[in-house]
Motif scaffolding. Structure first.
Motif, PDB file in Angstrom:
ATOM      1  N   VAL A 126     -28.219  -3.716 -14.727  1.00  0.00           N
ATOM      2  CA  VAL A 126     -27.664  -3.589 -16.079  1.00  0.00           C
ATOM      3  C   VAL A 126     -26.283  -4.233 -16.052  1.00  0.00           C
ATOM      4  CG1 VAL A 126     -26.997  -2.052 -17.940  1.00  0.00           C
ATOM      5  CG2 VAL A 126     -28.910  -1.426 -16.456  1.00  0.00           C
ATOM      6  N   ARG A 127     -26.117  -5.316 -16.801  1.00  0.00           N
ATOM      7  CA  ARG A 127     -24.845  -6.055 -16.801  1.00  0.00           C
ATOM      8  C   ARG A 127     -24.322  -6.167 -18.228  1.00  0.00           C
ATOM      9  NH1 ARG A 127     -25.377  -9.470 -12.337  1.00  0.00           N
ATOM     10  NH2 ARG A 127     -26.782  -8.489 -10.825  1.00  0.00           N
ATOM     11  N   SER A 128     -23.029  -6.409 -18.343  1.00  0.00           N
ATOM     12  CA  SER A 128     -22.403  -6.548 -19.666  1.00  0.00           C
ATOM     13  C   SER A 128     -21.431  -7.720 -19.665  1.00  0.00           C
ATOM     14  CB  SER A 128     -21.655  -5.272 -20.058  1.00  0.00           C
ATOM     15  OG  SER A 128     -22.534  -4.176 -20.189  1.00  0.00           O
ATOM     16  N   THR A 129     -21.388  -8.422 -20.796  1.00  0.00           N
ATOM     17  CA  THR A 129     -20.391  -9.478 -20.974  1.00  0.00           C
ATOM     18  C   THR A 129     -19.050  -8.853 -21.332  1.00  0.00           C
ATOM     19  OG1 THR A 129     -20.724  -9.726 -23.364  1.00  0.00           O
ATOM     20  CG2 THR A 129     -22.204 -10.957 -21.907  1.00  0.00           C
ATOM     21  N   ALA A 130     -18.028  -9.678 -21.353  1.00  0.00           N
ATOM     22  CA  ALA A 130     -16.728  -9.229 -21.841  1.00  0.00           C
ATOM     23  C   ALA A 130     -16.792  -9.031 -23.354  1.00  0.00           C
ATOM     24  CB  ALA A 130     -15.652 -10.243 -21.487  1.00  0.00           C
ATOM     25  N   VAL A 131     -15.897  -8.222 -23.888  1.00  0.00           N
ATOM     26  CA  VAL A 131     -15.822  -7.977 -25.330  1.00  0.00           C
ATOM     27  C   VAL A 131     -15.074  -9.130 -25.997  1.00  0.00           C
ATOM     28  CG1 VAL A 131     -14.928  -6.440 -27.127  1.00  0.00           C
ATOM     29  CG2 VAL A 131     -15.866  -5.485 -25.001  1.00  0.00           C
ATOM     30  N   VAL A 132     -15.613  -9.620 -27.096  1.00  0.00           N
ATOM     31  CA  VAL A 132     -14.929 -10.645 -27.894  1.00  0.00           C
ATOM     32  C   VAL A 132     -14.376  -9.962 -29.141  1.00  0.00           C
ATOM     33  CG1 VAL A 132     -15.154 -12.802 -29.164  1.00  0.00           C
ATOM     34  CG2 VAL A 132     -16.449 -12.459 -27.043  1.00  0.00           C
TER      35      VAL A 132
END
Length: 392
Positions: A126-132
């Motif tokens: 389970v991975r997440s990108t940075a918040v924009v």
């Protein structure tokens, strides 16, 4: 030489009649009333069009919209799945003022509808990108690596969900898309596509429903609901039943509620008037629900009739799944002539972009395309101008 008639003097521009403030307010009220009347007419027109849509489309209502762009590649000699989250667009505003969002994308590798096991947090599935921050069309350009053997491809899925970061509470769900890796030609090859975001899908829904189909001349399809097994129904006062209908045929049938057991038995049959010439363009919808609750949903299946041999009939089982936000469901009805009329009507509205609230310009097309979004039907589409003609 006077004639006795007084000379008529034309009023100057400054002497011309000017409206009072109260009259200006009246004009503004009339304009607002006229605009409101036009809005109601537009809505009435759209509702009449929606009544012709597939009921499976009409039941889907959500506050999800937008698309996510993803690239996928499987490196076979290293047993790795590379996933690049490129961007998202046309997202809903989720902040407290309703103006913008702080989106990020979460990517999860699933095997047999469950999060793939891992032995290290470094290689978490389970991975997440940075918040924009403050962006409804964010660009991410982040790559994630998952361990995946060639043998696992057939049971592997990617769940790409978009979330709005909330520093003060729980992050807001903005939509998701589940991608079957086996459907992609990504074996040592990069596949890139935009995926429409859908409402959250309940992967815990499962089980099977068994039916028997018999065709009776001159034009009757008999559907027998035999039973169901292995459904994920809550323990307690649950009495499952099956709702059966064929989109485009004005009949909806229900079996009697059955006490919740490991195997459910109904053996009830229903007749649908259906000319055999229409079999290739029709499908059966079976929805499993609870007779004691209007909110329950145990899954559904859609059974195509294009390969049904009416001379021999059919008997078999079909898997139940959560299809409330399935994009395939929303595309089936395009084979029907009624939807063709709906498409042509939308193109006519798109030509003049009326009613205005439905349409917005497609980014990067130099005003050569528009996006039409219909939240009530849970659908959206893009139209572009090619040689002066609107096309999909």
């Amino acid at each position: 030489m006077g004639s006795g008639a007084s000379k008529q003097v034309q009023p100057s521009s400054k002497q011309l009649y000017s409206k009072s403030k109260s009259e200006e307010y009246v004009d503004e009220d009339e304009k607002a009333l006229e605009d409101h009347k036009m809005y109601l007419e537009n809505m009435y027109m759209l509702k009449r069009m929606f009544k012709q849509l597939d009921p499976a489309v009409m039941k889907t209502t959500s506050d999800v919209q937008g698309e996510v762009k993803v690239s996928v590649k499987h490196v076979s000699d290293k047993s790795l799945l590379l996933v690049k989250v490129i961007a998202a667009q046309d997202l809903l505003a989720k902040d407290v003022r309703g103006h913008t969002s702080d989106p990020y994308v979460k990517v999860e590798l699933l095997l047999n509808h469950q999060t793939a096991p891992t032995s290290s947090e470094e290689y978490s599935n389970v991975r997440s990108t940075a918040v924009v921050k403050n962006n409804l069309n964010p660009v991410f350009n982040e790559i994630f690596t998952f361990s995946l053997t060639t043998e696992q491809i057939n049971i592997a899925q990617l769940r790409c969900s978009v979330w709005c970061y909330d520093a003060l509470g729980r992050d807001d769900f903005m939509g998701e898309r589940i991608i079957s890796v086996s459907d992609l030609d990504c074996h040592d090859n990069v596949q890139t596509a935009w995926y429409e975001l859908l409402p959250e899908i309940d992967l815990s829904i499962g089980g099977y429903v068994s039916i028997k189909l018999t065709y009776k001349l001159p034009q009757t399809l008999n559907v027998m609901i035999q039973g169901a097994n292995n459904i994920n129904a809550a323990v307690g006062n649950v009495e499952p039943y099956v709702r059966a209908y064929i989109p485009g045929v004005p009949y909806v049938y229900k079996t009697k509620p059955c006490k919740n057991e490991d195997s459910l038995v109904w053996n009830e049959d229903f007749d649908f008037p259906l000319p055999k010439e229409e079999l290739t363009s029709r499908y059966i919808v079976l929805v499993l629900a609870d007779g004691n609750s209007t909110e329950s949903y145990f899954g559904e299946c859609h059974i195509d009739l294009d390969n049904f041999q009416f001379e021999h009939g059919f008997e078999g089982s079909f898997a139940l799944s959560d299809m409330r936000g399935n994009v395939t469901v929303r595309s089936r009805w395009t084979r029907n002539a009624i939807t063709q009329e709906f498409k042509e009507a939308l193109e006519a509205h798109a030509m003049y972009r009326k009613p205005e609230f439905m349409f917005s310009r497609v980014r990067g097309t130099n005003n050569a395309g528009v996006t039409v979004r219909v939240p009530k039907a849970g659908a959206q589409s893009r139209l572009r101008v090619v040689n002066g003609i609107l096309v999909h």
